[in-house]
Scaffold this active site. Sequence first.
Site, mmCIF file in Angstrom:
data_model
loop_
_atom_site.group_PDB
_atom_site.id
_atom_site.type_symbol
_atom_site.label_atom_id
_atom_site.label_comp_id
_atom_site.label_asym_id
_atom_site.label_seq_id
_atom_site.Cartn_x
_atom_site.Cartn_y
_atom_site.Cartn_z
ATOM 1 N N CYS A 1 0.992 -1.207 -0.013
ATOM 2 C CA CYS A 1 -0.125 -0.012 0.105
ATOM 3 C C CYS A 1 0.856 1.427 -0.080
ATOM 4 C CB CYS A 1 -0.890 0.095 1.189
ATOM 5 S SG CYS A 1 -2.052 -1.371 1.342
ATOM 6 N N HIS B 1 -9.066 3.120 -2.289
ATOM 7 C CA HIS B 1 -7.404 3.051 -1.852
ATOM 8 C C HIS B 1 -7.094 2.229 -2.976
ATOM 9 C CE1 HIS B 1 -3.699 1.929 -0.139
ATOM 10 N NE2 HIS B 1 -4.378 1.124 0.673
ATOM 11 N N CYS C 1 0.088 2.700 6.576
ATOM 12 C CA CYS C 1 0.169 1.389 7.164
ATOM 13 C C CYS C 1 0.586 0.463 5.791
ATOM 14 C CB CYS C 1 -0.880 0.856 7.897
ATOM 15 S SG CYS C 1 -2.359 0.678 6.805
ATOM 16 N N GLY D 1 1.395 -3.604 4.220
ATOM 17 C CA GLY D 1 1.345 -5.180 4.258
ATOM 18 C C GLY D 1 2.663 -5.793 4.891
#
Length: 400
Positions: free
Chosen positions: A90, A356, A386, A388
């Site tokens: 992300c 997102h 944040c 993964g």
Amino acid sequence: MSAYIFDAVRTPRGRGKTSGALYTTRPIDLLAGLLEGIRDRNELDTNEVDDVVVGCVTQVGDQGACIARFAALQAWEGNSVPGVTLNRFCASGLEAVNHAAAMVASGLHDCVVAGGVESMSRVPMGADGGAIFDPAVQWKVGSVPQGISADLIATLDGITRDEVDRFALDSQQKAAAAMEDGRFVRSILAVRDENGLPILEVDEFPRPETTLDGLAKLGASFEAFGVQFGLDTLVRRRYPSVDRITHVHHAGNSSGIVDGAAALLIANEAKGRALGLTPRARIRSVALTAEEPIIMLTGPVTATKKALAKAGMTVDDIDLFECNEAFAVVPMHWMRELGVDPAKVNVNGGSIAFGHPLGATGAMLLNTVLDELERRDLNTGLVTLCVGGGMGIATIIERV
């Protein structure tokens, strides 16, 4: 040497389904359209660009074969600009910008275009497979679906279903107000077809009609994974003090699946001057962190602390923040841990409202905070996500 942002553009975000407006648009076209826009808006001689760096998470199918290089070939005349595509889950879009800034600040490059792309309607999340989906790896290193990680954080923090739903409603309301006020007009480039007709001109995903009652009717999305598939047991093995995970996240208080792309023009001061460009902001510091992969989503806390320390700043020195709303609990936990004023955070709504697009979001958030700093005549912004596998990323910019 410093790295400066000279321009920042993005596409509207389209619903990441076959019924979404951008489903018929290839991801290379989303990205190439922005590269054309960067060129045209800045009268840019693209032969002066040293590299195109693009974040993309699911690099298969339409998004395989180094989409950065082929988007540059499609968008710009000549063959002189190389491209590289990277994946930090992300954080990929922001990682691309940070990578470009590092190359420019080091003096190895003078001018780089960086950003991200993700067509989640055409290339579904997880289509690339990999160790993150391997049960043997999950049980050995500790890895669960991010929604379970979000529910774990909510359980540990005592954050209730009503609280995450109220946060989600606030995101939708702020997004609706920002769109009504035209706050994204400077940066959004419409996605157009081959005849130049608009396919999508504004963000498609926000739901301004959202209500608390409507959110309350949605079932918890990750309870079945946790209970029926035994993943709550894996979590409790690492967190034995947790007697029972309270599952509070669902589609309405988590980030949406969407399509989109973003691109920023990064260069040093001398190259910008030579190209006749005016810098909008300086990239002041960047940070990456990694931690325990089951709780996974607390990386923005450590990454923010690290970026602030590297810049010699405190939370109070930052005027506006963008903390990605992967799940409502992520910015809620981050604000609690760092004592951040909610009035400075995601002031135009976040990924709960807008969606997102995995590989593009970080670059989009940097775009958003820069526009809003200029609109409010403020100076400093921090973007954090944040990531993964239990990572975190943060970038601090200041206007010039």
